[in-house]
Design an enzyme around this catalytic site. Sequence first.
Site, PDB file in Angstrom:
ATOM      1  N   HIS A   1       0.797  -1.219   0.000  1.00  0.00           N
ATOM      2  CA  HIS A   1       0.000   0.000   0.000  1.00  0.00           C
ATOM      3  C   HIS A   1       0.832   1.272   0.000  1.00  0.00           C
ATOM      4  O   HIS A   1       0.279   2.373  -0.151  1.00  0.00           O
ATOM      5  CB  HIS A   1      -0.966   0.006   1.196  1.00  0.00           C
ATOM      6  CG  HIS A   1      -2.296   0.603   0.862  1.00  0.00           C
ATOM      7  ND1 HIS A   1      -3.416   0.427   1.654  1.00  0.00           N
ATOM      8  CD2 HIS A   1      -2.708   1.378  -0.169  1.00  0.00           C
ATOM      9  CE1 HIS A   1      -4.436   1.064   1.122  1.00  0.00           C
ATOM     10  NE2 HIS A   1      -4.046   1.649   0.016  1.00  0.00           N
TER      11      HIS A   1
ATOM     12  N   GLU B   1      -2.170  -5.152  -1.724  1.00  0.00           N
ATOM     13  CA  GLU B   1      -1.812  -6.023  -0.591  1.00  0.00           C
ATOM     14  C   GLU B   1      -2.298  -7.461  -0.725  1.00  0.00           C
ATOM     15  O   GLU B   1      -2.490  -8.153   0.281  1.00  0.00           O
ATOM     16  CB  GLU B   1      -2.295  -5.423   0.742  1.00  0.00           C
ATOM     17  CG  GLU B   1      -1.624  -4.111   1.114  1.00  0.00           C
ATOM     18  CD  GLU B   1      -0.202  -4.260   1.664  1.00  0.00           C
ATOM     19  OE1 GLU B   1       0.264  -5.397   1.788  1.00  0.00           O
ATOM     20  OE2 GLU B   1       0.424  -3.215   1.963  1.00  0.00           O
TER      21      GLU B   1
END
Length: 321
Positions: A117, A293
């Site tokens: 992220h 992710e």
Amino acid sequence: MATLLDDPRSLPAHQTRRGVRDVHIVGVPMDLGASRRGVDMGPSAMRLAGVAERLAQLGHAVEDHGNVRVPDRTSFTGTAGGRAFLPAIAEVCAELATFTAGALRNGATPLVLGGDHSLGAGSVAGVATALAERGEALGLLWLDAHSDIHTPDSSGSGNVHGMPVAHLLGLGDPRLSGLAAPGPAVRPEHVVYVGLRDVDPPERALIRELGIRAFTMRDIDERGLRAVMTDAIEITMRGTGGIHVSCDADWVDPSEAPGVGTPVRGGATLREAHLAMEIVADAHAMLSMDLVEINPILDRHNHTAELAVDLLASAFGRRIL
């Protein structure tokens, strides 16, 4: 829920009355911001799950631009990790910001496949830059179990994937906080979290200090996902030219999305996750999106990547009827 559908003049320039978009996909196979290996394979997993084909089936014109260049983690010497990767991450994010800004200028919707992220510091900065050229601000909807608002000074782990929101707000290291022109990329009143359930004390204090609107899983439990998302969309649209949606796969409960590096029990259910994306689609305000992710090493038969592609389809307008 009130939407923009009643007034075609209010639809963003990148989207037609029928909701058809030009979608520019880019992968960011980066795991430099995380402590666990594997999320660099996330873009490949989503491509294997047919992300481009699914969006094309909805009528969108889809172009896959391949991957942003990311240094191999094994190319770093010694025990480099955490904050030591920040300069390399900043270079990746700068290239990504160039891509997302260019896509938006050309009337396309950039879709970023992660990767950890930390890439959000680049994807959002690019969109904010292109939008600022029109004299407009950007709204940011952050769907995540974590608030990702640490600075390099406040982070205990030093992992940069816990820092993108702080950098987008102009805090932290200038190599990441200065990617948007002009900066900061977003203002606190235009940022909304949905689904938080794992927030560190320094992050909690900063969220309160800045007055950022944050809806936790308790808010979803008490009020329902529809009410929370309706408020979140309204806040991020207020005074902005559109919304960037940044979705961490760990926002969904790990029983549904096991292939993530930082799972936290008690997340969104499958139907809540789809409803959130359907509400995003109904609002016709999304300018760009990240889905990040996904860690195939920890997954079961690419299940989480397939779920991610299903959620993207909902965000891009798939309907049951």
